[in-house]
Design an enzyme around this catalytic site. Structure first.
Site, short mmCIF file in Angstrom:
data_model
loop_
_atom_site.label_atom_id
_atom_site.label_comp_id
_atom_site.label_asym_id
_atom_site.label_seq_id
_atom_site.Cartn_x
_atom_site.Cartn_y
_atom_site.Cartn_z
N THR A 239 0.84 -1.19 0.00
CA THR A 239 0.00 0.00 0.00
C THR A 239 0.88 1.24 0.00
OG1 THR A 239 -1.88 -1.06 1.05
CG2 THR A 239 -1.60 1.28 1.50
N HIS B 60 -7.24 -10.81 -0.11
CA HIS B 60 -6.50 -10.37 1.08
C HIS B 60 -7.16 -10.98 2.32
CE1 HIS B 60 -3.98 -8.26 3.70
NE2 HIS B 60 -4.03 -7.04 3.20
N ASN C 280 -3.48 -9.98 7.82
CA ASN C 280 -3.20 -8.70 8.50
C ASN C 280 -4.36 -8.03 9.23
OD1 ASN C 280 -0.60 -9.00 7.67
ND2 ASN C 280 -0.74 -7.62 5.91
N TYR D 212 -7.56 -7.73 8.56
CA TYR D 212 -8.66 -7.10 7.83
C TYR D 212 -9.88 -8.03 7.85
CZ TYR D 212 -5.01 -3.79 6.78
OH TYR D 212 -4.01 -2.86 6.92
N ASN E 223 -2.66 -5.34 13.18
CA ASN E 223 -4.03 -4.82 13.35
C ASN E 223 -4.83 -5.60 14.37
OD1 ASN E 223 -3.89 -2.59 11.54
ND2 ASN E 223 -3.95 -4.03 9.84
#
Ligand SMILES: Cc1cc2nc3c(=O)[nH]c(=O)nc-3n(C[C@H](O)[C@H](O)[C@H](O)COP(=O)(O)O)c2cc1C
Length: 342
Positions: free
Chosen positions: A5, A155, A158, A160, A215
Site C-alpha cells: 500500500t 486479502h 493482516n 482485515y 491490526n
C-alpha cells in the site's frame, strides 16, 4: 513482489494514475507482482488515497497499470481488500461506522487525511448484510478482469475483514459465521467461491497471516483454524496460498507455527513472505519449503530487485518516511543498478 500500500491514488476518485502505472512498470521484472491492496467498495476502505476497484474510473486507472506491466512482459495480480473494522468514519460512506464480525474495536491505527489516527468503533454486521459484501468481492473480481489483471489475490491477512472472521479474538458471532472453526472460515470460503465464479482457479490465490498480530488480529488456535481453512482451499484447487510467516514486517518467530505443515496441506503453490533476505530465500527454495518467495520492502527501494538478487548486487535502502502518501519521491525515483552506474 508482495502487495504494498502506497497511498498515492488520485485523490477523490481513489483511482490509479500515470504515476502509479510508472511505478509498477519499473517493477515489471518481478516475475509476479501482487498489487497494493485495492478496496472492493468504499465501505472496504481503511486508509486515505488507497485505490479502489469498484468504480469505472478505478477500472480505467488500473488498466493503465496492467498495460504498462504487460508491455514489459510482466504479470500482475490484484489484491482484493475489505478492511472491516480497520477504518475510520471519515473514510466510510456517509461518515458511518466501519463494519466488523463483532462490535470490538481493534487496538490499531489507520492513516487519514490528517495523519495517523485511532480506528473508529465498528458495528457488527447483520447476518443479511454478508451476502452483499460477498457480492462486492465478486463485482470487484469482474472489474479486475476488465482492467486486464492476470489474476486476483484475496486479502485474507493482516487483521482485515476476512482475517477478522477467521480469528476468534475478533469474531464473537453466535450465528453461522462465528463460534466453530467451520463457521469462522465460512466467510473466507464464500468470498473464494464467489471469485471462482469469475476467475479460473489457476488465477486465484489468497494471502494469510496465521500468527501475525498486525491490526490486533489474534486467534487462540491458529494451527487448527488455518489448517482447516487451507484444507478447504486446497479442495478448491486455487493457485496459491501466500503466507506471512510471523509478525508482518516483524519477527518471523513471533509465535511457534509449523508453516511447512500448512504447505503440505495445500495442493497448489506456497508463497513465503516476511523478512526474506537473498540468502534465506535461496535456503528455503533449496530445501523445498516454498515454491516462491515474495519480497516487500526490498521492492519499494529496488525496481530491479530480481537482477540485483541474481547478481548478488547491493540493495538500495527503503525510506520509511515516504512509504505512505506523497508523489514521486521515495516512489518512482529509486535507481536501478544501471542508473546508479551511469
Ligand atoms: C509500505 C507497506 C505497505 C504494505 N501494504 C500491504 C498491502 O497492501 N497488502 C498486504 O497484504 N501487505 C502489505 N504489506 C506487508 C508486505 O506485503 C509484507 O508482508 C511485509 O512488508 C513483510 O515482507 P518484507 O519483509 O519482504 O518487507 C505492506 C508493507 C509495507 C512496508
Amino acid at each position: 513482489m508482495a502487495p504494498l500500500t502506497r497511498n498515492r491514488a488520485t485523490k477523490g476518485a481513489d483511482a490509479p494514475n500515470d504515476l502509479n502505472a510508472d511505478y509498477y512498470r519499473q517493477r515489471a521484472s518481478a516475475g509476479l507482482i501482487i498489487s497494493e491492496a485495492a478496496q472492493i467498495s468504499q465501505q472496504g476502505q481503511g486508509y486515505i488515497w488507497t485505490p479502489g476497484i469498484y468504480s469505472e474510473a478505478q477500472v480505467e486507472g488500473w488498466r493503465k497499470v496492467t498495460e504498462a506491466v504487460h508491455r514489459q512482459g510482466g504479470l500482475i495480480f490484484i489484491q482484493l481488500w475489505h478492511v472491516g473494522r480497520v477504518s475510520h468514519v471519515s473514510l466510510q460512506p456517509d461518515g458511518g461506522q466501519p463494519v466488523a464480525p463483532s462490535a470490538i474495536a481493534a487496538k490499531t491505527k489507520t492513516f487519514i487525511e490528517t495523519g495517523f489516527a485511532d480506528v473508529s468503533e465498528p458495528r457488527a454486521l447483520e447476518l443479511d448484510e454478508i451476502p452483499g459484501i460477498v457480492a462486492d468481492y465478486k463485482k470487484a473480481a469482474e472489474n479486475a478482469k476488465r482492467a486486464g489483471f492476470d489474476g486476483v489475490e484475496i486479502h485474507g491477512a493482516n487483521g482485515y475483514l476476512i482475517d477478522q472472521f477467521l480469528k476468534d479474538g475478533s469474531n464473537k458471532r453466535t450465528d453461522a459465521y462465528g463460534g466453530s472453526i467451520e463457521n469462522r472460515i465460512r466467510f473466507a470460503l464464500e468470498v473464494t467461491d464467489a471469485i471462482l465464479a469469475v476467475w479460473d482457479r489457476a488465477r486465484v490465490g489468497i494471502r494469510l497471516s496465521p500468527v501475525s498480530p498486525a491490526n490486533d488480529a489474534v486467534d487462540s488456535a491458529p494451527a487448527k483454524t488455518f489448517g482447516a481453512l487451507v484444507a478447504a482451499l486446497s479442495a478448491r484447487k486455487i493457485a496459491y496460498i501466500h503466507v506471512i510467516e510471523g509478525a508482518t514486517g516483524g519477527p518471523r518467530d513471533i509465535a511457534p507455527f509449523d508453516f511447512l505443515a500448512l504447505r503440505k496441506a495445500f495442493a497448489g503453490a506456497y508463497i513465503g513472505n516476511n523478512g526474506y533476505t537473498r540468502e534465506l530465500a535461496i535456503d528455503v527454495l533449496n530445501q523445498n519449503r516454498a515454491d516462491l518467495v515474495a519480497f516487500g520492502k526490498a521492492f519499494i527501494a529496488n525496481p530491479d530487485l530480481v537482477e540485483r538478487l541474481r547478481r548478488n548486487a547491493p540493495l538500495n535502502e527503503p525510506d520509511r518516511n515516504t512509504f505512505y502518501g506523497g508523489a514521486e519521491e521515495g516512489y518512482t525515483d529509486y535507481p536501478t543498478l544501471e542508473e546508479t552506474a551511469r
